[in-house]
Design an enzyme around this catalytic site. Structure first.
Site, PDB file in Angstrom:
ATOM      1  N   GLY A  24       0.818  -1.206   0.000  1.00 61.24           N
ATOM      2  CA  GLY A  24       0.000   0.000   0.000  1.00 61.24           C
ATOM      3  C   GLY A  24       0.845   1.247   0.000  1.00 61.24           C
ATOM      4  O   GLY A  24       0.509   2.256   0.623  1.00 61.24           O
ATOM      5  N   ALA A  25       1.955   1.195  -0.757  1.00 59.14           N
ATOM      6  CA  ALA A  25       2.986   2.235  -0.668  1.00 59.14           C
ATOM      7  C   ALA A  25       2.772   3.412  -1.605  1.00 59.14           C
ATOM      8  O   ALA A  25       3.585   4.332  -1.621  1.00 59.14           O
ATOM      9  CB  ALA A  25       4.358   1.617  -0.957  1.00 59.14           C
ATOM     10  N   SER A  26       1.690   3.418  -2.366  1.00 56.48           N
ATOM     11  CA  SER A  26       1.553   4.440  -3.398  1.00 56.48           C
ATOM     12  C   SER A  26       0.910   5.731  -2.921  1.00 56.48           C
ATOM     13  O   SER A  26       0.927   6.738  -3.624  1.00 56.48           O
ATOM     14  CB  SER A  26       0.731   3.881  -4.571  1.00 56.48           C
ATOM     15  OG  SER A  26      -0.588   3.564  -4.151  1.00 56.48           O
ATOM     16  N   ARG A  27       0.348   5.731  -1.713  1.00 56.13           N
ATOM     17  CA  ARG A  27      -0.328   6.949  -1.255  1.00 56.13           C
ATOM     18  C   ARG A  27      -0.480   6.919   0.263  1.00 56.13           C
ATOM     19  O   ARG A  27      -0.250   5.909   0.927  1.00 56.13           O
ATOM     20  CB  ARG A  27      -1.706   7.079  -1.907  1.00 56.13           C
ATOM     21  CG  ARG A  27      -2.623   5.909  -1.605  1.00 56.13           C
ATOM     22  CD  ARG A  27      -3.955   6.046  -2.305  1.00 56.13           C
ATOM     23  NE  ARG A  27      -4.861   4.953  -1.949  1.00 56.13           N
ATOM     24  CZ  ARG A  27      -6.149   4.915  -2.280  1.00 56.13           C
ATOM     25  NH1 ARG A  27      -6.680   5.896  -2.975  1.00 56.13           N
ATOM     26  NH2 ARG A  27      -6.894   3.894  -1.917  1.00 56.13           N
ATOM     27  N   ASN A 104       0.679  -2.557   5.029  1.00 59.68           N
ATOM     28  CA  ASN A 104      -0.124  -1.355   5.179  1.00 59.68           C
ATOM     29  C   ASN A 104      -1.336  -1.332   4.252  1.00 59.68           C
ATOM     30  O   ASN A 104      -2.277  -0.572   4.486  1.00 59.68           O
ATOM     31  CB  ASN A 104       0.751  -0.122   4.920  1.00 59.68           C
ATOM     32  CG  ASN A 104      -0.061   1.143   4.760  1.00 59.68           C
ATOM     33  OD1 ASN A 104      -0.594   1.674   5.731  1.00 59.68           O
ATOM     34  ND2 ASN A 104      -0.195   1.630   3.533  1.00 59.68           N
ATOM     35  N   SER A 156      -5.921  -0.464  12.859  1.00 64.23           N
ATOM     36  CA  SER A 156      -6.710   0.762  12.964  1.00 64.23           C
ATOM     37  C   SER A 156      -7.368   0.795  14.336  1.00 64.23           C
ATOM     38  O   SER A 156      -7.601  -0.250  14.952  1.00 64.23           O
ATOM     39  CB  SER A 156      -7.793   0.790  11.880  1.00 64.23           C
ATOM     40  OG  SER A 156      -8.753   1.801  12.131  1.00 64.23           O
ATOM     41  N   TYR A 169     -14.623  -3.857   8.113  1.00 65.08           N
ATOM     42  CA  TYR A 169     -13.320  -3.225   8.314  1.00 65.08           C
ATOM     43  C   TYR A 169     -12.823  -3.472   9.740  1.00 65.08           C
ATOM     44  O   TYR A 169     -11.655  -3.826   9.961  1.00 65.08           O
ATOM     45  CB  TYR A 169     -13.439  -1.726   8.035  1.00 65.08           C
ATOM     46  CG  TYR A 169     -12.136  -0.967   8.089  1.00 65.08           C
ATOM     47  CD1 TYR A 169     -11.222  -1.047   7.043  1.00 65.08           C
ATOM     48  CD2 TYR A 169     -11.831  -0.159   9.177  1.00 65.08           C
ATOM     49  CE1 TYR A 169     -10.027  -0.338   7.080  1.00 65.08           C
ATOM     50  CE2 TYR A 169     -10.644   0.554   9.227  1.00 65.08           C
ATOM     51  CZ  TYR A 169      -9.750   0.458   8.175  1.00 65.08           C
ATOM     52  OH  TYR A 169      -8.563   1.156   8.225  1.00 65.08           O
ATOM     53  N   SER A 170     -13.710  -3.282  10.723  1.00 63.64           N
ATOM     54  CA  SER A 170     -13.318  -3.488  12.112  1.00 63.64           C
ATOM     55  C   SER A 170     -12.911  -4.935  12.363  1.00 63.64           C
ATOM     56  O   SER A 170     -11.934  -5.202  13.075  1.00 63.64           O
ATOM     57  CB  SER A 170     -14.467  -3.095  13.047  1.00 63.64           C
ATOM     58  OG  SER A 170     -14.758  -1.710  12.949  1.00 63.64           O
ATOM     59  N   ALA A 171     -13.645  -5.880  11.777  1.00 63.82           N
ATOM     60  CA  ALA A 171     -13.301  -7.295  11.930  1.00 63.82           C
ATOM     61  C   ALA A 171     -11.941  -7.595  11.313  1.00 63.82           C
ATOM     62  O   ALA A 171     -11.119  -8.324  11.892  1.00 63.82           O
ATOM     63  CB  ALA A 171     -14.372  -8.176  11.291  1.00 63.82           C
ATOM     64  N   LYS A 173      -9.421  -5.520  10.817  1.00 63.21           N
ATOM     65  CA  LYS A 173      -8.337  -4.873  11.555  1.00 63.21           C
ATOM     66  C   LYS A 173      -8.146  -5.481  12.941  1.00 63.21           C
ATOM     67  O   LYS A 173      -7.018  -5.535  13.455  1.00 63.21           O
ATOM     68  CB  LYS A 173      -8.591  -3.368  11.646  1.00 63.21           C
ATOM     69  CG  LYS A 173      -8.510  -2.644  10.301  1.00 63.21           C
ATOM     70  CD  LYS A 173      -7.152  -2.839   9.636  1.00 63.21           C
ATOM     71  CE  LYS A 173      -6.987  -1.993   8.386  1.00 63.21           C
ATOM     72  NZ  LYS A 173      -5.628  -2.160   7.781  1.00 63.21           N
TER      73      LYS A 173
END
Length: 260
Positions: A24-27, A104, A156, A169-171, A173
């Protein structure tokens, strides 16, 4: 600390000669992590879907004049076979070693539970959690042979306290946190640490899309009354991969300005 590390403003540790794989290094946060690790002398293997975006980050890093080698490895982290191919290619082209892994990459597909589709659930779990498992499995093979490694998985605050409208998302993370704690126990005997950084609301293009009233509410609930900066997450990651954190493993570093 060596002269290479002393040369660059903002460098926290000396990572000269070490290879770091960052997804996930592009932004956003991933981009900031790449910049910070480069300032500290690391060789970088940058992973994201968009090759053009990765090359843009490489150009930014080149302008810094940092000493490390930086290469793009585009691919879909939602596909296990592509992850395995990326790790093999990084090993082949960057000296046969990977000392640092930063997972990431992440996505959101928000929605209330009763309106959430199977695809919304599956896609988030696939990218946010399964990719962490596959990358760690592939890179751990190298680290075990090296008898050294630093793994940082980006979770997160949603994985710590939950967030309405983000059950998927919560699950995912929260899963990253449990996975990392277990992994730290498996790998510790070989001098490999595994830790989590859990950001709060950070000023990125993802949070920029939030409605103004939500952003205002978040700032009011945060002790420091502001959103965080990507560089502040990068600083936490950089400390964890450096020698000063050699006795830190299985931990969750929450960087949220006091939100939780």
């Amino acid at each position: 600390m060596s002269s290479a590390a002393e040369t660059f403003q903002g460098c926290l540790v000396d990572l000269t000669g070490q290879t770091a794989l960052v997804t996930g290094a592009s932004r956003g946060i991933g981009r900031a992590i790449a910049h910070q690790l480069a300032r500290c002398g690391a060789n970088l293997a940058l992973v994201a879907r968009s090759e053009a975006s990765l090359h843009s980050v490489i150009e930014e890093i080149a302008a810094l004049g940092t000493p490390g080698k930086v290469q793009a490895f585009p691919g879909d982290v939602g596909k296990a076979e592509e992850i395995e191919a990326i790790v093999a290619k990084v090993e082949e082209t960057m000296g046969g070693r990977i000392e640092i892994l930063v997972n990431n990459a992440g996505i959101t597909r928000d929605g209330l539970l009763l309106n959430m589709s199977d695809d919304q659930w599956d896609e988030v779990i696939l990218v946010n959690l399964r990719s962490v498992f596959v990358f760690c499995r592939a890179v751990a093979r190298l680290m075990l042979r090296q008898r050294y490694g630093r793994i940082v998985n980006v979770s997160s605050v949603s994985g710590v306290v939950g967030n309405a409208g983000q059950t998927n998302y919560s699950a995912s993370k929260a899963g990253v946190i449990g996975f990392t704690k277990a992994l730290s126990r498996e790998l510790g005997k070989r001098k490999i640490t595994a830790n989590v950084v859990a950001p709060g609301f950070i000023a990125t293009d993802m949070t920029e899309r939030l409605p103004d009233d939500i952003k205002k509410m978040v700032k009011e609930k945060t002790s420091l009354q502001r959103m965080g900066e990507p560089s502040e997450i990068a600083d936490a990651v950089t400390w964890l991969v450096g020698p000063g954190a050699g006795y830190v493993t299985g931990q969750v570093i929450v960087v949220d300005g006091g939100l939780t």
